[in-house]
Motif scaffolding. Structure first.
Motif, mmCIF file in Angstrom:
data_model
loop_
_atom_site.group_PDB
_atom_site.id
_atom_site.type_symbol
_atom_site.label_atom_id
_atom_site.label_comp_id
_atom_site.label_asym_id
_atom_site.label_seq_id
_atom_site.Cartn_x
_atom_site.Cartn_y
_atom_site.Cartn_z
ATOM 1 N N ASP A 108 -14.447 9.506 -1.664
ATOM 2 C CA ASP A 108 -13.312 9.947 -2.478
ATOM 3 C C ASP A 108 -12.010 9.355 -1.940
ATOM 4 O O ASP A 108 -11.155 8.924 -2.708
ATOM 5 N N TYR A 109 -11.894 9.320 -0.634
ATOM 6 C CA TYR A 109 -10.686 8.805 0.008
ATOM 7 C C TYR A 109 -11.072 7.784 1.078
ATOM 8 O O TYR A 109 -11.977 8.019 1.865
ATOM 9 N N ILE A 110 -10.351 6.677 1.101
ATOM 10 C CA ILE A 110 -10.487 5.667 2.151
ATOM 11 C C ILE A 110 -9.146 5.637 2.880
ATOM 12 O O ILE A 110 -8.089 5.572 2.246
ATOM 13 N N LEU A 111 -9.196 5.688 4.196
ATOM 14 C CA LEU A 111 -7.983 5.702 5.009
ATOM 15 C C LEU A 111 -7.894 4.443 5.865
ATOM 16 O O LEU A 111 -8.859 4.079 6.540
ATOM 17 N N PHE A 112 -6.747 3.793 5.817
ATOM 18 C CA PHE A 112 -6.380 2.708 6.727
ATOM 19 C C PHE A 112 -5.125 3.187 7.450
ATOM 20 O O PHE A 112 -4.011 2.999 6.967
ATOM 21 N N ILE A 113 -5.296 3.832 8.580
ATOM 22 C CA ILE A 113 -4.174 4.426 9.290
ATOM 23 C C ILE A 113 -3.825 3.569 10.504
ATOM 24 O O ILE A 113 -4.572 3.523 11.477
ATOM 25 N N GLU A 114 -2.706 2.872 10.407
ATOM 26 C CA GLU A 114 -2.250 1.984 11.482
ATOM 27 C C GLU A 114 -3.354 0.990 11.856
ATOM 28 O O GLU A 114 -3.626 0.767 13.033
ATOM 29 N N THR A 115 -3.947 0.378 10.834
ATOM 30 C CA THR A 115 -5.048 -0.566 11.029
ATOM 31 C C THR A 115 -4.735 -1.942 10.460
ATOM 32 O O THR A 115 -5.047 -2.965 11.081
ATOM 33 N N LEU A 116 -4.130 -2.003 9.300
ATOM 34 C CA LEU A 116 -3.937 -3.280 8.607
ATOM 35 C C LEU A 116 -3.134 -4.295 9.408
ATOM 36 O O LEU A 116 -3.350 -5.503 9.275
ATOM 37 N N GLU A 117 -2.230 -3.846 10.235
ATOM 38 C CA GLU A 117 -1.402 -4.770 11.015
ATOM 39 C C GLU A 117 -2.208 -5.566 12.043
ATOM 40 O O GLU A 117 -1.750 -6.561 12.575
ATOM 41 N N HIS A 118 -3.430 -5.129 12.308
ATOM 42 C CA HIS A 118 -4.314 -5.798 13.268
ATOM 43 C C HIS A 118 -5.229 -6.828 12.619
ATOM 44 O O HIS A 118 -5.905 -7.580 13.319
ATOM 45 N N LEU A 119 -5.280 -6.848 11.304
ATOM 46 C CA LEU A 119 -6.297 -7.622 10.593
ATOM 47 C C LEU A 119 -5.778 -8.940 10.047
ATOM 48 O O LEU A 119 -4.643 -9.021 9.574
ATOM 49 N N ASN A 120 -6.640 -9.944 10.073
ATOM 50 C CA ASN A 120 -6.362 -11.173 9.343
ATOM 51 C C ASN A 120 -6.495 -10.855 7.859
ATOM 52 O O ASN A 120 -7.432 -10.198 7.444
ATOM 53 N N ASN A 121 -5.546 -11.295 7.076
ATOM 54 C CA ASN A 121 -5.549 -11.122 5.621
ATOM 55 C C ASN A 121 -5.720 -9.661 5.188
ATOM 56 O O ASN A 121 -6.691 -9.309 4.514
ATOM 57 N N PRO A 122 -4.785 -8.801 5.554
ATOM 58 C CA PRO A 122 -4.897 -7.383 5.197
ATOM 59 C C PRO A 122 -4.939 -7.129 3.686
ATOM 60 O O PRO A 122 -5.593 -6.193 3.234
ATOM 61 N N GLU A 123 -4.279 -7.958 2.900
ATOM 62 C CA GLU A 123 -4.301 -7.766 1.450
ATOM 63 C C GLU A 123 -5.722 -7.941 0.905
ATOM 64 O O GLU A 123 -6.188 -7.156 0.081
ATOM 65 N N LYS A 124 -6.416 -8.944 1.376
ATOM 66 C CA LYS A 124 -7.801 -9.183 0.946
ATOM 67 C C LYS A 124 -8.703 -8.010 1.354
ATOM 68 O O LYS A 124 -9.550 -7.556 0.579
ATOM 69 N N ILE A 125 -8.510 -7.500 2.551
ATOM 70 C CA ILE A 125 -9.311 -6.367 3.042
ATOM 71 C C ILE A 125 -9.037 -5.130 2.179
ATOM 72 O O ILE A 125 -9.956 -4.424 1.774
#
Length: 166
Positions: A108-125
């Motif tokens: 129902d809910y997906i959480l990305f909490i202080e995670t995207l800044e660590h990833l290559n291509n966060p928009e794609k993820i």
């Protein structure tokens, strides 16, 4: 969002070493405490925290929202082992690599909490995982923050305006 570091040190080896100590992320509970208002308190639902590290944050949220069936995943085996040790009696945890793996079910809910800044291509993820959320994707990122060797992306108020799925 803007890439600010060319080299990404966020490898499994790096995070396995960091998370093996078991202390990292205790302060994340304060961020998670603020998220309860975005998930109905009396609702029976499922939620997945992607990039949960040792699970300190999602454990905090699970105490506030006991009707939600929380799960956490991270690409760090050591982090997931610590999470299972600390919170495995209440929350399910599993190893998951956002670049290579696919989820086996929707939440129902997906959480990305202080995670995207660590990833290559966060928009794609983000776009990859939006389709696994039945209701909402909750995202927090550092706002206009620089200086962290693990943070390869910079976010401001315009960072997500081009993601039409939002």
């Amino acid at each position: 969002m803007k890439r600010i570091l060319k080299k990404n040190i966020n490898t499994k080896k790096y995070w396995n070493k960091l998370l093996n100590r078991g202390e990292w992320g205790k302060e994340r509970g304060a961020i998670y405490e603020k998220l309860y208002k975005y998930i109905p308190k009396n609702e029976k639902a499922t939620a997945l925290d992607i990039g949960c590290a040792i699970g300190h944050g999602i454990a905090t949220l699970s105490r506030i929202l006991p009707n939600i069936n929380f799960e956490g995943c991270d690409f760090s085996y050591n982090g997931i082992q610590k999470a299972k040790k600390f919170y495995g009696n209440k929350i399910s945890f599993f190893v998951h690599n956002v670049y290579k793996d696919k989820l086996k079910k929707n939440y129902d809910y997906i959480l990305f909490i202080e995670t995207l800044e660590h990833l290559n291509n966060p928009e794609k993820i983000l776009k990859k995982y939006i389709k696994f959320a039945n209701k909402k994707v909750l995202v927090t990122v550092p706002y206009k923050e620089v200086g962290w060797k693990e943070h390869i992306y910079y976010f401001d108020e315009n960072s997500f305006k081009d993601i039409k799925e939002f």
